[in-house]
Design a protein around this motif. Structure first.
Motif, PDB file in Angstrom:
ATOM      1  N   ARG A   1       0.925  -1.272  -0.092  1.00 34.98           N
ATOM      2  CA  ARG A   1       0.101   0.062   0.099  1.00 34.98           C
ATOM      3  C   ARG A   1       0.736   1.241   0.020  1.00 34.98           C
ATOM      4  N   LYS A   2       2.119   1.426   0.807  1.00 39.67           N
ATOM      5  CA  LYS A   2       2.906   2.350   0.837  1.00 39.67           C
ATOM      6  C   LYS A   2       3.515   2.639  -0.384  1.00 39.67           C
ATOM      7  N   LYS A   3       3.801   1.478  -1.009  1.00 42.15           N
ATOM      8  CA  LYS A   3       4.786   1.624  -2.458  1.00 42.15           C
ATOM      9  C   LYS A   3       3.579   2.207  -3.643  1.00 42.15           C
ATOM     10  N   ALA A   4       2.214   1.722  -3.423  1.00 39.60           N
ATOM     11  CA  ALA A   4       1.290   2.258  -4.335  1.00 39.60           C
ATOM     12  C   ALA A   4       1.064   3.816  -4.077  1.00 39.60           C
ATOM     13  N   GLN A   5       0.953   4.128  -2.911  1.00 43.76           N
ATOM     14  CA  GLN A   5       0.778   5.382  -2.608  1.00 43.76           C
ATOM     15  C   GLN A   5       2.120   6.078  -3.142  1.00 43.76           C
ATOM     16  N   GLU A   6       3.119   5.868  -2.662  1.00 42.05           N
ATOM     17  CA  GLU A   6       4.269   6.754  -3.338  1.00 42.05           C
ATOM     18  C   GLU A   6       4.413   6.867  -4.766  1.00 42.05           C
ATOM     19  N   GLU A   7       4.014   5.608  -5.550  1.00 44.53           N
ATOM     20  CA  GLU A   7       3.979   5.724  -6.883  1.00 44.53           C
ATOM     21  C   GLU A   7       3.058   6.669  -7.532  1.00 44.53           C
ATOM     22  N   THR A   8       1.904   6.663  -6.856  1.00 42.82           N
ATOM     23  CA  THR A   8       0.729   7.613  -7.226  1.00 42.82           C
ATOM     24  C   THR A   8       1.039   8.982  -7.020  1.00 42.82           C
ATOM     25  N   ALA A   9       1.655   9.348  -5.895  1.00 41.49           N
ATOM     26  CA  ALA A   9       2.235  10.598  -5.422  1.00 41.49           C
ATOM     27  C   ALA A   9       3.226  10.960  -6.311  1.00 41.49           C
ATOM     28  N   ASN A  10       4.097  10.224  -6.866  1.00 46.29           N
ATOM     29  CA  ASN A  10       5.119  10.262  -7.911  1.00 46.29           C
ATOM     30  C   ASN A  10       4.676  10.759  -9.211  1.00 46.29           C
ATOM     31  N   ASN A  11       3.515  10.047  -9.532  1.00 45.08           N
ATOM     32  CA  ASN A  11       2.965   9.906 -10.876  1.00 45.08           C
ATOM     33  C   ASN A  11       2.285  11.355 -10.858  1.00 45.08           C
ATOM     34  N   ASP A  12       1.541  11.667  -9.834  1.00 45.26           N
ATOM     35  CA  ASP A  12       0.986  12.980  -9.592  1.00 45.26           C
ATOM     36  C   ASP A  12       1.642  14.097  -9.629  1.00 45.26           C
ATOM     37  N   TYR A  13       2.877  14.319  -9.213  1.00 44.29           N
ATOM     38  CA  TYR A  13       3.842  14.964  -9.221  1.00 44.29           C
ATOM     39  C   TYR A  13       4.444  15.224 -10.767  1.00 44.29           C
ATOM     40  N   LYS A  14       4.565  14.049 -11.184  1.00 46.25           N
ATOM     41  CA  LYS A  14       5.106  14.120 -12.692  1.00 46.25           C
ATOM     42  C   LYS A  14       4.109  14.565 -13.637  1.00 46.25           C
ATOM     43  N   LYS A  15       2.656  14.064 -13.455  1.00 46.46           N
ATOM     44  CA  LYS A  15       1.722  14.715 -14.296  1.00 46.46           C
ATOM     45  C   LYS A  15       1.614  16.238 -14.242  1.00 46.46           C
ATOM     46  N   MET A  16       1.714  16.676 -13.037  1.00 44.51           N
ATOM     47  CA  MET A  16       1.558  18.043 -12.669  1.00 44.51           C
ATOM     48  C   MET A  16       2.797  18.815 -13.069  1.00 44.51           C
ATOM     49  N   TYR A  17       3.908  18.258 -13.389  1.00 41.12           N
ATOM     50  CA  TYR A  17       4.930  18.937 -13.749  1.00 41.12           C
ATOM     51  C   TYR A  17       5.173  19.162 -15.288  1.00 41.12           C
ATOM     52  N   GLU A  18       4.516  17.760 -15.959  1.00 42.11           N
ATOM     53  CA  GLU A  18       4.374  17.772 -17.289  1.00 42.11           C
ATOM     54  C   GLU A  18       3.291  18.635 -17.665  1.00 42.11           C
ATOM     55  N   LYS A  19       2.292  18.894 -17.245  1.00 39.99           N
ATOM     56  CA  LYS A  19       1.115  19.807 -17.424  1.00 39.99           C
ATOM     57  C   LYS A  19       1.664  21.228 -17.285  1.00 39.99           C
ATOM     58  N   ALA A  20       2.373  21.407 -16.111  1.00 38.79           N
ATOM     59  CA  ALA A  20       2.978  22.939 -15.813  1.00 38.79           C
ATOM     60  C   ALA A  20       3.900  23.283 -17.136  1.00 38.79           C
ATOM     61  N   LEU A  21       4.644  22.324 -17.598  1.00 38.09           N
ATOM     62  CA  LEU A  21       5.802  22.390 -18.467  1.00 38.09           C
ATOM     63  C   LEU A  21       4.976  22.562 -19.870  1.00 38.09           C
ATOM     64  N   ALA A  22       3.961  22.076 -20.180  1.00 35.12           N
ATOM     65  CA  ALA A  22       3.430  22.253 -21.329  1.00 35.12           C
ATOM     66  C   ALA A  22       2.626  23.605 -21.562  1.00 35.12           C
ATOM     67  N   THR A  23       2.025  23.956 -20.186  1.00 33.01           N
ATOM     68  CA  THR A  23       1.415  25.216 -20.073  1.00 33.01           C
ATOM     69  C   THR A  23       2.363  26.383 -20.281  1.00 33.01           C
ATOM     70  N   ASN A  24       3.572  26.176 -19.682  1.00 30.77           N
ATOM     71  CA  ASN A  24       4.531  27.282 -19.670  1.00 30.77           C
ATOM     72  C   ASN A  24       5.120  27.316 -21.488  1.00 30.77           C
ATOM     73  N   GLN A  25       5.253  26.341 -22.070  1.00 34.16           N
ATOM     74  CA  GLN A  25       5.444  26.258 -23.503  1.00 34.16           C
ATOM     75  C   GLN A  25       4.600  27.007 -24.443  1.00 34.16           C
ATOM     76  N   ARG A  26       3.241  26.676 -23.893  1.00 32.99           N
ATOM     77  CA  ARG A  26       2.170  27.325 -24.745  1.00 32.99           C
ATOM     78  C   ARG A  26       2.092  28.643 -24.385  1.00 32.99           C
ATOM     79  N   LEU A  27       2.404  28.995 -23.469  1.00 25.85           N
ATOM     80  CA  LEU A  27       2.339  30.699 -22.943  1.00 25.85           C
ATOM     81  C   LEU A  27       3.510  31.253 -23.588  1.00 25.85           C
ATOM     82  N   LYS A  28       4.714  30.643 -23.602  1.00 29.87           N
ATOM     83  CA  LYS A  28       5.876  31.127 -24.377  1.00 29.87           C
ATOM     84  C   LYS A  28       5.681  31.488 -25.788  1.00 29.87           C
ATOM     85  N   SER A  29       4.956  30.229 -26.597  1.00 30.71           N
ATOM     86  CA  SER A  29       4.642  30.673 -27.953  1.00 30.71           C
ATOM     87  C   SER A  29       3.884  31.771 -28.067  1.00 30.71           C
ATOM     88  N   ARG A  30       2.680  31.853 -27.256  1.00 29.42           N
ATOM     89  CA  ARG A  30       1.912  32.859 -27.392  1.00 29.42           C
ATOM     90  C   ARG A  30       2.567  34.158 -27.268  1.00 29.42           C
TER      91      ARG A  30
END
Length: 182
Positions: free
Chosen positions: A72-101
């Motif tokens: 259970r702890k491993k699953a929670q850590e993986e989901t937390a890591n995936n969540d952070y990774k998803k949030m980072y990727e989303k922020a990075l994509a938003t940042n790139q889109r705003l830079k191009s605009r």
């Protein structure tokens, strides 16, 4: 009573001793508690078969519980890591889109400024001739208005003089009439 074996110590006291020791991960703490419980069960004094099976059941229960908790702890850590990774990727994509605009907006701004400068230069060139012509027309119309006003002033002065002369004549006639009527 003082001859009680050391394994019959108060369990809360033993847990307190473990918790007071240096901080260790929760897995190590659960392992030590499991080991403590197993040692208490194993050293209960009787060595019959039923006690052995209960020890085996207890040990298997604790192993299964430990495996479930660690999974259970491993699953929670993986989901937390995936969540952070998803949030980072989303922020990075938003940042790139705003830079191009921002870049496209900057390019449009420079294009608009160039067009504005060209339009102003063109107007100044065209306006130079138009302004001279308009100024000439305006000065001519102002001169004409001035001459008209001067004529009106002359006429007004003449009318004032004539009005004054008529007043003087009228006064003289009134005096003559009054002398004749007496």
């Amino acid at each position: 009573m003082s001859s009680l074996p050391s394994h019959n110590k108060d369990p809360s006291r033993i847990r307190k001793q473990f918790s007071d020791s240096c901080p260790v991960s929760s897995v190590a703490t659960t392992k030590s508690l499991r080991h403590e419980r197993l040692s208490r069960l194993g050293s209960s004094g009787s060595s019959d078969v039923s006690n052995d099976t209960s020890t085996n059941h207890a040990e298997s229960y604790f192993l299964q519980r430990e495996n479930r908790l660690s999974a259970r702890k491993k699953a929670q850590e993986e989901t937390a890591n995936n969540d952070y990774k998803k949030m980072y990727e989303k922020a990075l994509a938003t940042n790139q889109r705003l830079k191009s605009r921002l870049e496209t907006s900057k390019q449009e701004l420079t294009m608009m400024q160039d067009q504005l400068e060209r339009a102003q230069k063109g107007r100044q060139d065209d306006c130079g001739a138009n302004v001279l012509e308009a100024e000439k027309k305006e000065s001519w119309s102002l001169k004409k208005r001035i001459s008209d006003m001067e004529e009106q002033l002359k006429i007004k002065a003449e009318l004032k003089m004539e009005n004054q002369r008529l007043k003087d004549e009228n006064g003289a006639l009134i005096r003559v009439i009054t002398k004749l009527s007496k």
